[in-house]
Design an enzyme around this catalytic site. Structure first.
Site, PDB file in Angstrom:
ATOM      1  N   TYR A 202      -1.138  -7.704 -12.774  1.00 38.88           N
ATOM      2  CA  TYR A 202      -1.628  -7.984 -14.124  1.00 38.88           C
ATOM      3  C   TYR A 202      -0.496  -8.237 -15.104  1.00 38.88           C
ATOM      4  O   TYR A 202      -0.712  -8.861 -16.141  1.00 38.88           O
ATOM      5  CB  TYR A 202      -2.532  -6.840 -14.602  1.00 38.88           C
ATOM      6  CG  TYR A 202      -3.756  -6.716 -13.735  1.00 38.88           C
ATOM      7  CD1 TYR A 202      -4.709  -7.727 -13.707  1.00 38.88           C
ATOM      8  CD2 TYR A 202      -3.952  -5.623 -12.906  1.00 38.88           C
ATOM      9  CE1 TYR A 202      -5.820  -7.645 -12.881  1.00 38.88           C
ATOM     10  CE2 TYR A 202      -5.062  -5.528 -12.085  1.00 38.88           C
ATOM     11  CZ  TYR A 202      -5.986  -6.543 -12.076  1.00 38.88           C
ATOM     12  OH  TYR A 202      -7.082  -6.464 -11.258  1.00 38.88           O
TER      13      TYR A 202
ATOM     14  N   HIS B  45     -16.160  -9.397 -10.262  1.00 40.30           N
ATOM     15  CA  HIS B  45     -14.802  -8.855 -10.119  1.00 40.30           C
ATOM     16  C   HIS B  45     -13.854  -9.456 -11.151  1.00 40.30           C
ATOM     17  O   HIS B  45     -12.832  -8.847 -11.486  1.00 40.30           O
ATOM     18  CB  HIS B  45     -14.283  -9.119  -8.705  1.00 40.30           C
ATOM     19  CG  HIS B  45     -13.275  -8.119  -8.234  1.00 40.30           C
ATOM     20  ND1 HIS B  45     -13.595  -6.815  -7.909  1.00 40.30           N
ATOM     21  CD2 HIS B  45     -11.933  -8.218  -8.058  1.00 40.30           C
ATOM     22  CE1 HIS B  45     -12.505  -6.165  -7.536  1.00 40.30           C
ATOM     23  NE2 HIS B  45     -11.486  -6.987  -7.623  1.00 40.30           N
TER      24      HIS B  45
ATOM     25  N   LYS C 275     -13.287   3.069  -3.081  1.00 44.78           N
ATOM     26  CA  LYS C 275     -12.982   2.705  -1.703  1.00 44.78           C
ATOM     27  C   LYS C 275     -12.462   3.909  -0.933  1.00 44.78           C
ATOM     28  O   LYS C 275     -11.707   4.719  -1.457  1.00 44.78           O
ATOM     29  CB  LYS C 275     -11.921   1.594  -1.680  1.00 44.78           C
ATOM     30  CG  LYS C 275     -12.442   0.216  -2.058  1.00 44.78           C
ATOM     31  CD  LYS C 275     -11.346  -0.812  -1.881  1.00 44.78           C
ATOM     32  CE  LYS C 275     -11.848  -2.226  -2.140  1.00 44.78           C
ATOM     33  NZ  LYS C 275     -10.765  -3.227  -1.964  1.00 44.78           N
TER      34      LYS C 275
ATOM     35  N   HIS D 123      -6.672   1.988  -7.951  1.00 45.01           N
ATOM     36  CA  HIS D 123      -5.759   1.346  -7.007  1.00 45.01           C
ATOM     37  C   HIS D 123      -4.945   2.412  -6.280  1.00 45.01           C
ATOM     38  O   HIS D 123      -4.422   3.337  -6.904  1.00 45.01           O
ATOM     39  CB  HIS D 123      -4.797   0.404  -7.731  1.00 45.01           C
ATOM     40  CG  HIS D 123      -5.434  -0.871  -8.191  1.00 45.01           C
ATOM     41  ND1 HIS D 123      -4.888  -1.656  -9.184  1.00 45.01           N
ATOM     42  CD2 HIS D 123      -6.566  -1.502  -7.796  1.00 45.01           C
ATOM     43  CE1 HIS D 123      -5.661  -2.712  -9.376  1.00 45.01           C
ATOM     44  NE2 HIS D 123      -6.682  -2.640  -8.552  1.00 45.01           N
TER      45      HIS D 123
ATOM     46  N   ARG E  93     -13.420  -7.188 -13.985  1.00 42.20           N
ATOM     47  CA  ARG E  93     -12.468  -6.108 -13.666  1.00 42.20           C
ATOM     48  C   ARG E  93     -11.039  -6.590 -13.916  1.00 42.20           C
ATOM     49  O   ARG E  93     -10.228  -5.875 -14.513  1.00 42.20           O
ATOM     50  CB  ARG E  93     -12.674  -5.685 -12.214  1.00 42.20           C
ATOM     51  CG  ARG E  93     -11.778  -4.561 -11.713  1.00 42.20           C
ATOM     52  CD  ARG E  93     -12.264  -4.161 -10.326  1.00 42.20           C
ATOM     53  NE  ARG E  93     -11.252  -3.518  -9.526  1.00 42.20           N
ATOM     54  CZ  ARG E  93     -11.012  -2.206  -9.513  1.00 42.20           C
ATOM     55  NH1 ARG E  93     -11.696  -1.398 -10.296  1.00 42.20           N
ATOM     56  NH2 ARG E  93     -10.096  -1.692  -8.714  1.00 42.20           N
TER      57      ARG E  93
ATOM     58  N   ARG F 154     -15.738  -1.676  -9.813  1.00 44.58           N
ATOM     59  CA  ARG F 154     -16.069  -2.629  -8.751  1.00 44.58           C
ATOM     60  C   ARG F 154     -17.593  -2.747  -8.665  1.00 44.58           C
ATOM     61  O   ARG F 154     -18.317  -1.815  -9.017  1.00 44.58           O
ATOM     62  CB  ARG F 154     -15.524  -2.153  -7.404  1.00 44.58           C
ATOM     63  CG  ARG F 154     -14.009  -1.980  -7.339  1.00 44.58           C
ATOM     64  CD  ARG F 154     -13.601  -1.475  -5.963  1.00 44.58           C
ATOM     65  NE  ARG F 154     -12.156  -1.343  -5.819  1.00 44.58           N
ATOM     66  CZ  ARG F 154     -11.488  -0.204  -6.029  1.00 44.58           C
ATOM     67  NH1 ARG F 154     -12.150   0.900  -6.385  1.00 44.58           N
ATOM     68  NH2 ARG F 154     -10.178  -0.158  -5.880  1.00 44.58           N
TER      69      ARG F 154
END
Length: 315
Positions: A293, A258, A188, A284, A261, A164
């Site tokens: 994806y 992004h 995150k 994630h 990514r 990120r």
């Protein structure tokens, strides 16, 4: 409630180590709720909450207004005043987080927003770049200056490890293991993970960090990526440079860092990497986030099939 708003923002900043971007969003969203509740209680409008100055003497705002019905009315007003579904969902998420904080600190007996659902968003599939487009983007920085080496290195790391933009800017020199080709990433919510780098990315990173012009301006001795003043590079600076390289290569202006990514995640999947591994590499929390994806990969396969099948070419 006002003191509780500020206590919550302080908790996010000091205990959760939330980014400035996250804090600004929470501050803006809770200010919006505050404004609505003030109208409900016939109070005069007051200034929005501030991350820098909480000395304003706000009139009392009772927790008795913080009800499920009022939260629903607030969200309805947001929709009727043409706020996007994404914004409304974000504001509901902020309210739920604030309410959980209040319950935990015994300010209210239960979370009035817990069972409220936000507007459903249409599933938007990310559009990945082709490998050729990635190479064109990487070739865009001019290498006659240290900033060109830096930007090439940034692009290599984005594609090498699926980072990120906030993880790139937070990267420190101590987070890099050149011998093992690994990066220590803080993602995150303070979640940490180890991600590999390609040999190409490692070489560009070494070239950038050892560049003599980098050492001559360095003021932040921890940060990996520096601006021209020798301080830690910001996400805004990366976005601005990224748009310049898109313009130079003729790629769509809707592409963001992004997007790379999304691109590497799709390329990993197309080359046989399993979803669980992709989830771990991207950081994630839920495998459901990574599953998107598979839809992107199938969409691309269908497009290639339609464009190359002999029956379609005969039409």
């Amino acid at each position: 409630m006002i003191t509780s708003f500020y206590a919550f923002l302080d908790y996010l900043k000091n205990m959760k180590a939330s980014s400035l971007h996250t804090l600004r969003n929470y501050c803006m969203d809770l200010s919006s709720l505050k404004c609505f509740l003030e109208k409900k209680s016939d109070l005069s409008p007051t200034p929005p909450l501030s991350l820098h100055d909480n000395t304003y003497d706000y009139p009392p705002l009772s927790f008795s207004l913080f009800t499920k019905d009022n939260i629903r009315l607030y969200l309805l007003e947001q929709i009727q005043t043409h706020h996007s579904k994404r914004t409304v969902r974000r504001r509901l998420s902020a309210i739920k987080s604030f309410a959980r904080f209040c319950v935990k600190n015994q300010l209210i007996p239960e979370n009035p927003a817990e069972m409220i659902r936000g507007p459903r968003l249409p599933q938007e599939l990310p559009s990945p770049l082709t490998y050729e487009q990635v190479l064109a983007l990487m070739a865009a920085p001019e290498l006659d200056k240290v900033t060109g080496f830096r930007d090439r290195c940034l692009l290599e790391l984005f594609y090498s490890s699926g980072l990120r933009i906030s993880e790139i800017t937070a990267l420190n020199r101590a987070d890099i293991d050149f011998q093992s080709h690994l990066l220590h990433i803080r993602g995150k919510g303070k979640k940490e993970r180890i991600v590999p780098m390609t040999k190409v990315a490692v070489q560009w990173l070494q070239d950038y960090l050892n560049h003599p012009d980098r050492a001559s301006v360095e003021q932040d001795h921890q940060a990996c990526f520096l601006n021209r003043f020798g301080k830690r590079l910001s996400t805004r600076s990366i976005d601005r440079k990224f748009q310049q390289y898109l313009l130079k290569t003729g790629l769509s202006g809707s592409i963001t860092p992004h997007t790379i990514r999304h691109t590497i995640a799709t390329h990993w999947l197309e080359r046989g990497m399993d979803l669980k591994t992709i989830q771990l590499l991207l950081g994630h929390t839920s495998l459901e986030t990574t599953t998107i994806y598979t839809h992107v990969s199938m969409k691309l396969k269908k497009q290639i099939h339609d464009e190359t099948h002999p029956h379609n070419l005969e039409e």
